[in-house]
Motif scaffolding. Structure first.
Motif, mmCIF file in Angstrom:
data_model
loop_
_atom_site.group_PDB
_atom_site.id
_atom_site.type_symbol
_atom_site.label_atom_id
_atom_site.label_comp_id
_atom_site.label_asym_id
_atom_site.label_seq_id
_atom_site.Cartn_x
_atom_site.Cartn_y
_atom_site.Cartn_z
ATOM 1 N N CYS B 52 0.841 -1.204 0.000
ATOM 2 C CA CYS B 52 0.000 0.000 0.000
ATOM 3 C C CYS B 52 0.875 1.253 0.000
ATOM 4 O O CYS B 52 0.588 2.232 -0.692
ATOM 5 N N LEU B 53 1.951 1.214 0.784
ATOM 6 C CA LEU B 53 2.825 2.375 0.884
ATOM 7 C C LEU B 53 3.588 2.609 -0.417
ATOM 8 O O LEU B 53 3.696 3.733 -0.900
ATOM 9 N N ALA B 102 11.609 9.342 9.288
ATOM 10 C CA ALA B 102 11.040 10.562 8.704
ATOM 11 C C ALA B 102 12.106 11.649 8.655
ATOM 12 O O ALA B 102 12.267 12.342 7.642
ATOM 13 N N ALA B 103 12.861 11.760 9.762
ATOM 14 C CA ALA B 103 13.894 12.801 9.829
ATOM 15 C C ALA B 103 14.978 12.568 8.786
ATOM 16 O O ALA B 103 15.418 13.500 8.111
ATOM 17 N N ILE B 104 15.371 11.306 8.620
ATOM 18 C CA ILE B 104 16.470 11.017 7.692
ATOM 19 C C ILE B 104 15.999 11.065 6.239
ATOM 20 O O ILE B 104 16.785 11.300 5.319
ATOM 21 N N SER B 105 14.682 10.872 6.044
ATOM 22 C CA SER B 105 14.183 10.849 4.658
ATOM 23 C C SER B 105 14.187 12.245 4.035
ATOM 24 O O SER B 105 14.178 12.367 2.813
ATOM 25 N N ILE B 106 14.206 13.288 4.864
ATOM 26 C CA ILE B 106 14.173 14.645 4.305
ATOM 27 C C ILE B 106 15.472 14.987 3.567
ATOM 28 O O ILE B 106 15.429 15.361 2.391
ATOM 29 N N PRO B 107 16.655 14.822 4.223
ATOM 30 C CA PRO B 107 17.880 15.065 3.436
ATOM 31 C C PRO B 107 18.025 14.104 2.257
ATOM 32 O O PRO B 107 18.519 14.508 1.189
ATOM 33 N N ALA B 172 0.732 -6.372 13.893
ATOM 34 C CA ALA B 172 0.744 -6.422 12.430
ATOM 35 C C ALA B 172 -0.597 -5.966 11.857
ATOM 36 O O ALA B 172 -0.645 -5.107 10.970
ATOM 37 N N ILE B 173 -1.699 -6.511 12.358
ATOM 38 C CA ILE B 173 -3.008 -6.147 11.790
ATOM 39 C C ILE B 173 -3.338 -4.695 12.153
ATOM 40 O O ILE B 173 -3.914 -3.959 11.346
ATOM 41 N N GLY B 174 -2.914 -4.278 13.356
ATOM 42 C CA GLY B 174 -3.161 -2.891 13.765
ATOM 43 C C GLY B 174 -2.443 -1.912 12.855
ATOM 44 O O GLY B 174 -3.019 -0.906 12.430
ATOM 45 N N SER B 175 -1.184 -2.214 12.523
ATOM 46 C CA SER B 175 -0.456 -1.270 11.672
ATOM 47 C C SER B 175 -0.989 -1.301 10.248
ATOM 48 O O SER B 175 -0.994 -0.278 9.563
ATOM 49 N N LEU B 176 -1.455 -2.476 9.798
ATOM 50 C CA LEU B 176 -2.073 -2.513 8.460
ATOM 51 C C LEU B 176 -3.312 -1.609 8.431
ATOM 52 O O LEU B 176 -3.491 -0.810 7.503
ATOM 53 N N ILE B 177 -4.162 -1.730 9.454
ATOM 54 C CA ILE B 177 -5.374 -0.903 9.497
ATOM 55 C C ILE B 177 -4.987 0.576 9.546
ATOM 56 O O ILE B 177 -5.562 1.411 8.829
ATOM 57 N N LEU B 178 -3.975 0.892 10.337
ATOM 58 C CA LEU B 178 -3.501 2.278 10.440
ATOM 59 C C LEU B 178 -3.008 2.800 9.085
ATOM 60 O O LEU B 178 -3.412 3.879 8.629
ATOM 61 N N VAL B 179 -2.149 2.014 8.443
ATOM 62 C CA VAL B 179 -1.574 2.426 7.152
ATOM 63 C C VAL B 179 -2.679 2.585 6.119
ATOM 64 O O VAL B 179 -2.760 3.588 5.404
ATOM 65 N N THR B 223 5.585 8.019 3.791
ATOM 66 C CA THR B 223 5.741 6.593 3.440
ATOM 67 C C THR B 223 7.037 6.039 4.025
ATOM 68 O O THR B 223 7.060 4.898 4.460
ATOM 69 N N SER B 224 8.082 6.845 4.051
ATOM 70 C CA SER B 224 9.346 6.354 4.607
ATOM 71 C C SER B 224 9.185 6.037 6.095
ATOM 72 O O SER B 224 9.642 4.991 6.565
ATOM 73 N N ALA B 225 8.515 6.931 6.823
ATOM 74 C CA ALA B 225 8.312 6.704 8.252
ATOM 75 C C ALA B 225 7.484 5.441 8.481
ATOM 76 O O ALA B 225 7.839 4.585 9.301
ATOM 77 N N LEU B 226 6.385 5.309 7.740
ATOM 78 C CA LEU B 226 5.515 4.141 7.941
ATOM 79 C C LEU B 226 6.215 2.863 7.491
ATOM 80 O O LEU B 226 6.057 1.806 8.108
ATOM 81 N N THR B 227 7.018 2.950 6.417
ATOM 82 C CA THR B 227 7.761 1.778 5.953
ATOM 83 C C THR B 227 8.747 1.324 7.021
ATOM 84 O O THR B 227 8.923 0.125 7.253
ATOM 85 N N ALA B 228 9.376 2.288 7.699
ATOM 86 C CA ALA B 228 10.314 1.934 8.767
ATOM 87 C C ALA B 228 9.588 1.257 9.930
ATOM 88 O O ALA B 228 10.115 0.320 10.540
ATOM 89 N N ILE B 229 8.379 1.730 10.228
ATOM 90 C CA ILE B 229 7.598 1.093 11.306
ATOM 91 C C ILE B 229 7.278 -0.354 10.934
ATOM 92 O O ILE B 229 7.431 -1.274 11.740
#
Lengths: 239, 339
Positions: B52-53, B102-107, B172-179, B223-229
């Motif tokens: 999804c991401l 998220a912080a590292i994805s900006i640079p 796992a299911i919680g983060s899927l629902i969140l994403v 997406t980078s932050a959520l992918t890292a999670i």
């Protein structure tokens, strides 16, 4: 009436190809200006420079008294400059209504029900309401051109740039187009119109600017401008 | 003439009701599913989240990345580093990993956004390799051979094994629902319609008031932050991490692209269908070894030729269907003026 747009010594070239050569002109609020010129004269490039799709090499553009030469395209549109594309660029995965909704939400800054209402009104005015749910990618060329106009109007522009929207229309359709552009103008929108269908253009505009190789070769009252020798030479091919 | 604008249809209402029921049933899985199924389901949810991401980035924002393994691995390593050396709870470590990503994805974005199309894709891959090589240098995290999550940290989640497995399943299911919910509501908002405009025609979108660069940056960072999670959760299941596993282009990007492309890129439904097909193929063909990968490739090629918009694209085009109502429908009804 105050000045809405001022173009000062605008220049742009791609290598040896000059699309704007020290171009200067201004447009007052509420005016309708026509732009003529042979193919490759730099007409669409001029629009690209005005909307911010292209950056000028030299010169400045002022809109509503502010220098917008370095303003990004999205912000220029939010500030009131909208254009139709000569070769329609609809959002093909969206419906006609959604195309207008992009403009109403992103450019006009409307939200929720007000944005939807505005898009509906524009579709009513442009005669596209019956096709509101059609996929933009499946429209005929004529409807795509209508959509270009509708989408531009959905941004609530103060300056509307129309790029060859009369091409391919029948005479009756052309008359409808003329009257709708007149209506837009009388509602207070300033118009710059690039058009090869000269009689349609002359029915609307109060002033003509003629371009050739990115250079302004004539400007003024439509009838006298069309009669100038320089215009006849480049535009009509008369020696 | 009376004009109304609606978004949901009878089909979407019905489909959403069925889906909600399915989610409720899946939420009770720890009571009826075995250990192996629970693990498989967890893996499916995490893969679907990644799909999804990636779809949000590539299918909507036009950011075709082949380097999202950078953030999967980063999230995984942050889980290990923060639990082992900072002593914080694994779940807190996973969330912190997302924020750090998220912080590292900006640079990273300011660097790779200078590239377009195929060059952007290659740039993301290079970044992921840099991440892999950097983490392989950190001897405190096991260097090139990696490390395991200490037993004490694993036990800090829950005392019994079954409780840990349930927790891992719910994470796992919680983060899927969140994403999924985040993407769905984003796409339904004004931002979403701007994003869809970028998907269809970037240059026209810019000239219609859409701030293309900023929109893309926001999508990239989120997406980078959520992918890292998700990455953190993946390695919480695996309990072991190494640079090769954490930054695997095959596991975290190639399979994800396969899922999105065969399901239908640029649609919300596509990744779901793609994930189901991917796991059906994997579970039935896994015994064939490398032949399985060849079949996967063949399926991808056939789908791309026969249904360039993916299987959901084929269905939705044919029947004009939408499970998740993103579209607007203008309805006109003639009002009779009587009495």
């Amino acid at each position: 009436m105050s000045q809405l747009l001022a173009v000062n010594h605008l220049s742009k070239s791609f290598g040896a190809v000059v699309v704007a050569n020290d171009l200067s002109f201004s447009v007052t609020e509420g005016e309708a200006v026509g732009i003529l010129g042979p193919n490759g004269a730099g007409k669409t490039s001029l629009f690209n420079l005005l909307t911010g799709a292209l950056r000028a090499d030299n010169g400045t553009i002022e809109f509503c008294g502010k220098d917008i030469t370095h303003t990004p395209a999205a912000l220029r549109c939010k500030n009131g400059i909208a254009r139709s594309f000569q070769i329609p660029k609809p959002f093909v995965g969206m419906t006609v209504f959604e195309n207008c909704l992009v403009a109403a939400t992103q450019a006009a800054g409307l939200r929720g029900a007000r944005a939807r209402q505005h898009a509906i009104e524009v579709l009513n005015d442009t005669g596209l309401i019956d096709k509101a749910n059609h996929h933009a990618g499946k429209l005929t060329l004529l409807d795509r051109k209508r959509l270009e106009m509708a989408r531009a109007l959905s941004t609530r522009p103060s300056l509307l740039l129309l790029d060859e929207i009369a091409g391919g229309l029948t005479e009756a359709e052309c008359q409808t187009l003329i009257s709708s552009i007149k209506k837009i103008q009388s509602a207070g929108t300033t118009i710059i119109w690039i058009e090869h269908v000269v009689h349609a253009l002359l029915a609307v505009v109060e002033r003509l600017i003629v371009l050739d190789f990115g250079k302004k070769i004539a400007e003024g009252d439509p009838q006298t401008t069309m009669a100038q020798d320089a215009v006849k030479a480049v535009y009509l091919g008369v020696e | 003439m009376n004009t109304r604008v609606t978004r949901s249809s009878r089909f979407s209402n019905g489909a959403l009701a069925v889906l909600a029921l399915l989610v409720v049933v899946l939420l009770t899985a720890p009571w009826w599913a075995g250990r192996a199924e629970l693990r498989l389901f967890g893996e499916i949810y995490l893969y679907l989240s990644l799909a999804c991401l990636w779809n949000l980035m590539a299918g909507y924002a036009g950011l075709v990345s082949v380097g999202q393994q950078a953030y999967v691995g980063f999230g995984g390593y942050m889980l290990f580093a923060l639990t082992i050396y900072a002593g914080i709870h694994p779940v807190a470590a996973i969330i912190a990993g997302g924020l750090l990503a998220a912080a590292i994805s900006i640079p990273v974005a300011t660097l790779i956004f200078r590239l377009n199309g195929a060059y952007f894709a290659i740039g993301t891959w290079v970044v992921a390799e840099v991440f892999r090589l950097s983490f392989a240098q950190v001897s405190a995290l096991g260097g090139g051979s990696g490390s395991s999550l200490p037993v004490a940290i694993v036990k800090s989640l829950a005392d019994s094994r079954s409780a840990r497995e349930s927790l891992s399943y719910y994470l796992a299911i919680g983060s899927l629902i969140l994403v999924f919910a985040a993407i769905y509501f984003l796409l339904r908002s004004n931002r979403g319609i701007a994003l869809t405009a970028i998907r269809d025609n970037e240059s026209a979108a810019a000239e219609l008031g859409v701030n293309v660069w900023r929109t893309k940056l926001e999508i990239y960072v989120v997406t980078s932050a959520l992918t890292a999670i998700i990455g953190g959760l993946i390695f919480l299941q695996k309990l072991r991490i190494s640079p090769e596993a954490a930054f695997s282009v095959n596991d975290w990007t190639a399979f994800v692209i396969f899922i999105v492309v065969i399901g239908g890129i640029g649609t919300l439904e596509g990744p779901i269908i793609g994930t189901i097909i991917f796991f059906l193929l994997r579970e039935t063909l896994a015994d064939f070894g490398t032949t399985y990968l060849m079949i996967l490739g063949l399926v991808a090629i056939i789908v791309m030729i026969k249904a360039p918009k993916g299987l959901w694209g084929l269905i939705s085009q044919r029947y004009d269907l939408e499970i998740f109502p993103l579209r607007y429908r203008v309805q006109q009804s003639a009002t009779t003026e009587q009495g």
